[in-house]
Each structure stands twice: as C-alpha cells, then as structure tokens.
Design a protein around this motif. Structure first.
Motif, PDB file in Angstrom:
ATOM      1  N   PRO A  45      -7.302  21.247  23.202  1.00 57.09           N
ATOM      2  CA  PRO A  45      -6.584  20.394  22.322  1.00 57.09           C
ATOM      3  C   PRO A  45      -6.140  19.097  22.938  1.00 57.09           C
ATOM      4  O   PRO A  45      -5.953  18.933  24.243  1.00 57.09           O
ATOM      5  N   VAL A  46      -5.855  17.854  22.157  1.00 57.20           N
ATOM      6  CA  VAL A  46      -5.059  16.852  22.663  1.00 57.20           C
ATOM      7  C   VAL A  46      -3.588  16.604  22.509  1.00 57.20           C
ATOM      8  O   VAL A  46      -3.140  17.431  21.688  1.00 57.20           O
ATOM      9  N   TRP A  47      -2.760  16.102  23.355  1.00 58.95           N
ATOM     10  CA  TRP A  47      -1.522  16.296  23.347  1.00 58.95           C
ATOM     11  C   TRP A  47      -0.637  15.068  23.483  1.00 58.95           C
ATOM     12  O   TRP A  47      -1.241  13.954  24.019  1.00 58.95           O
ATOM     13  N   SER A  48       0.588  15.010  22.949  1.00 56.33           N
ATOM     14  CA  SER A  48       1.343  13.935  23.032  1.00 56.33           C
ATOM     15  C   SER A  48       2.908  14.310  23.657  1.00 56.33           C
ATOM     16  O   SER A  48       3.030  15.651  23.299  1.00 56.33           O
TER      17      SER A  48
ATOM     18  N   ALA B 130       3.068  18.374  22.856  1.00 54.43           N
ATOM     19  CA  ALA B 130       2.890  18.866  21.434  1.00 54.43           C
ATOM     20  C   ALA B 130       1.541  18.770  21.210  1.00 54.43           C
ATOM     21  O   ALA B 130       0.778  17.515  21.391  1.00 54.43           O
ATOM     22  N   ILE B 131       0.768  19.642  20.726  1.00 57.26           N
ATOM     23  CA  ILE B 131      -1.053  19.722  20.598  1.00 57.26           C
ATOM     24  C   ILE B 131      -1.539  19.486  19.237  1.00 57.26           C
ATOM     25  O   ILE B 131      -0.594  19.748  18.244  1.00 57.26           O
ATOM     26  N   VAL B 132      -2.824  19.013  19.218  1.00 59.68           N
ATOM     27  CA  VAL B 132      -3.431  19.173  17.856  1.00 59.68           C
ATOM     28  C   VAL B 132      -4.950  19.332  18.118  1.00 59.68           C
ATOM     29  O   VAL B 132      -5.171  18.961  19.362  1.00 59.68           O
ATOM     30  N   GLY B 133      -5.727  19.813  17.414  1.00 62.73           N
ATOM     31  CA  GLY B 133      -6.888  20.222  17.553  1.00 62.73           C
ATOM     32  C   GLY B 133      -7.588  18.920  17.941  1.00 62.73           C
ATOM     33  O   GLY B 133      -7.791  17.690  17.274  1.00 62.73           O
TER      34      GLY B 133
ATOM     35  N   GLY C 278       4.930  12.867  16.078  1.00 56.49           N
ATOM     36  CA  GLY C 278       5.301  11.339  15.413  1.00 56.49           C
ATOM     37  C   GLY C 278       4.109  10.274  16.000  1.00 56.49           C
ATOM     38  O   GLY C 278       3.912   9.482  15.484  1.00 56.49           O
ATOM     39  N   ASP C 279       3.587  10.782  17.110  1.00 58.55           N
ATOM     40  CA  ASP C 279       2.658  10.018  17.578  1.00 58.55           C
ATOM     41  C   ASP C 279       1.398  10.182  16.478  1.00 58.55           C
ATOM     42  O   ASP C 279       1.146  11.311  16.499  1.00 58.55           O
ATOM     43  N   PRO C 280       0.600   9.043  16.278  1.00 58.30           N
ATOM     44  CA  PRO C 280      -0.442   9.225  15.275  1.00 58.30           C
ATOM     45  C   PRO C 280      -1.654  10.166  15.730  1.00 58.30           C
ATOM     46  O   PRO C 280      -2.176  10.738  14.922  1.00 58.30           O
ATOM     47  N   VAL C 281      -1.513  10.567  16.935  1.00 56.24           N
ATOM     48  CA  VAL C 281      -2.714  11.243  17.305  1.00 56.24           C
ATOM     49  C   VAL C 281      -2.599  12.665  16.925  1.00 56.24           C
ATOM     50  O   VAL C 281      -3.497  13.455  16.656  1.00 56.24           O
ATOM     51  N   LEU C 282      -1.178  13.010  16.605  1.00 56.73           N
ATOM     52  CA  LEU C 282      -0.796  14.308  16.244  1.00 56.73           C
ATOM     53  C   LEU C 282      -0.935  14.405  14.636  1.00 56.73           C
ATOM     54  O   LEU C 282      -0.405  15.520  13.976  1.00 56.73           O
TER      55      LEU C 282
ATOM     56  N   ALA D 277      -6.968  13.103  16.104  1.00 59.75           N
ATOM     57  CA  ALA D 277      -7.505  13.199  17.146  1.00 59.75           C
ATOM     58  C   ALA D 277      -8.818  12.320  17.454  1.00 59.75           C
ATOM     59  O   ALA D 277      -9.024  11.600  18.458  1.00 59.75           O
ATOM     60  N   LEU D 278      -9.781  12.292  16.533  1.00 62.39           N
ATOM     61  CA  LEU D 278     -11.100  11.546  16.783  1.00 62.39           C
ATOM     62  C   LEU D 278     -10.716  10.161  16.656  1.00 62.39           C
ATOM     63  O   LEU D 278     -11.298   9.341  17.216  1.00 62.39           O
ATOM     64  N   ALA D 279      -9.818   9.708  15.720  1.00 67.94           N
ATOM     65  CA  ALA D 279      -9.478   8.400  15.813  1.00 67.94           C
ATOM     66  C   ALA D 279      -8.838   7.771  16.668  1.00 67.94           C
ATOM     67  O   ALA D 279      -9.076   6.755  17.164  1.00 67.94           O
ATOM     68  N   HIS D 280      -7.914   8.573  17.195  1.00 69.13           N
ATOM     69  CA  HIS D 280      -7.421   8.157  18.622  1.00 69.13           C
ATOM     70  C   HIS D 280      -8.447   7.828  19.684  1.00 69.13           C
ATOM     71  O   HIS D 280      -8.353   7.189  20.490  1.00 69.13           O
ATOM     72  N   ALA D 281      -9.371   8.942  19.800  1.00 70.40           N
ATOM     73  CA  ALA D 281     -10.520   8.851  20.862  1.00 70.40           C
ATOM     74  C   ALA D 281     -11.450   7.734  20.559  1.00 70.40           C
ATOM     75  O   ALA D 281     -11.761   6.947  21.438  1.00 70.40           O
ATOM     76  N   ALA D 282     -11.522   7.413  19.241  1.00 69.09           N
ATOM     77  CA  ALA D 282     -12.387   6.242  18.920  1.00 69.09           C
ATOM     78  C   ALA D 282     -11.779   4.821  19.508  1.00 69.09           C
ATOM     79  O   ALA D 282     -12.376   3.844  20.042  1.00 69.09           O
TER      80      ALA D 282
END
Length: 222
Positions: free
Chosen positions: A167-170, A207-210, A174-178, A216-221
């Motif tokens: 998972p991706v974490w912050s 704090a994690i998200v898939g 409240g972070d948009p990635v989550l 998470a994909l939008a953040h990666a892009a």
C-alpha cells in the motif's frame, strides 16, 4: 498478537513467505483457525492482554506484530499494548495496527463519514459492551509515549481480494493520496510485515491506502 483473525492469518503467511520464524498468540477457542500453519509456527493460546502469555511469546523475538482490537470495555487493547511494551526484547521492532481515527500529532483531517462512524458507532458499541474505541486511543497513546522502536499502521476501510502490492502511505489522513479509503486486507498485512524491516517507519503512524485505488494511481501519475 491476534494471529487467528483475518488480518493476523495474512500476516502469518507473509512472515512465513519471507522466511521469518513465527510465534503467534490467539484466544484458546481460536487456535483451530491456525491449523493451516501447523508445524510452521509456534502458537501460544491465551488473551493478548495476558502479560504472562505475552512474556513467554515474545521472548527472543526481534519483531512483534500486534493487531489492536478494541474488544469489549475492559481495556483489552491498552492491556495488550502494555504487555508488549513491558516484555518485548530491548530494541525489538514493534508494529501495531489500528484505524485512521488514531492520530499521532493532531494534524489529520478526517472525512465526514469517518467522523460520523467514530462519533455515532463508538458510543453505541461501548453502550452494548461490544467495543471501546477510546481503549484503542489509549493503547496508541501508550505506544507513542514509549521509547521503543514502534510503528503504528493506520488502516483505511478494508476489502478482501488478491494482493495489489504494498500500500501507499501518508503521515496524515486528509492527504489526497488517501481519498479512496480502501485497502485489500491482505495488503494491510503485507505493510505490517514489511514495516519490520523499514527503519524509516520507526516512530511513524502511516495511514495507508491500496496501491491500485484511484487516489493512489492519480498520485503516482502526478
């Protein structure tokens, strides 16, 4: 700790896959849930807030994974944390699981859905003596105040399914990635086990998200 639950069994499998020697603690009535791991792990039947059981289980362990369950209204989570803090080996990596509602520094910005869940479900669960979210808050407060090598992994909503990867974490809800607020349970377990070997997560409450969720994909892009 809490090896027989869904998250616990995934953690056991991930740990075995990585070549770790695994010791698990679970309630006596749940030992049969670990039958699939017979001969590959050591099981200590007992409550995870039983200091005597925990003392025996963590002896010689370099890392301890703890599922913090706010079960009942008798301080189960806080008792579990205290037992681990009191008896874990000096310098051991301690990794705890909880929900997004836990905050390390008060900087999290919670969505309305989570606020309603905590403010409505929390008191109702305590009224019916099913669970006590304040117990989990107290448990984490003790972890944060300790001088151990701790990490508190804060999970989003969970679903079953095949692994999507780590998972991706912050640091803050409240972070948009989550924003997607969803993680595969198998991957929550993967993050827990992976944290044992990640010194950058010491004294963090990620704090994690898939990894494959839209946010998470939008953040990666980006």
């Amino acid at each position: 700790m809490g090896a027989s639950g869904k998250l616990g069994r995934y953690m056991v499998q991930h740990a075995l896959d990585r070549g770790h020697e695994v010791v698990g603690v679970c309630r006596p009535e749940s030992v049969e849930k670990l039958a699939a791991f017979s001969g590959r792990m050591t099981v200590f039947p007992g409550r995870t807030d039983d200091a005597a059981v925990i003392e025996r289980a963590v002896a010689g362990c370099d890392g301890v994974l703890v599922v913090l369950v706010p079960r009942g209204v008798h301080g189960y989570a806080a008792g579990t944390v205290q037992a681990v803090l009191d008896h874990a080996q000096p310098g051991a990596r301690l990794v705890f699981s909880c929900g997004w509602h836990i905050t390390l520094d008060g900087q999290d910005k919670y969505p309305l859905k989570l606020k309603v869940l905590v403010n409505v479900f929390g008191p109702v669960a305590r009224l019916f003596r099913f669970a006590d979210l304040d117990d989990q808050v107290e448990a984490c407060r003790r972890v944060f105040a300790s001088d151990t090598r701790w990490t508190v992994v804060r999970g989003s909503d969970l679903e079953e399914g095949d692994s999507q990867g780590l998972p991706v974490w912050s640091r803050h809800v409240g972070d948009p990635v989550l924003e997607s607020n969803l993680t595969r349970r198998v991957d929550f377990a993967l993050f827990m086990v992976d944290a044992l070997e990640r010194d950058e997560l010491i004294h963090e409450a990620p704090a994690i998200v898939g990894r494959q969720t839209p946010s998470a994909l939008a953040h990666a892009a980006a």
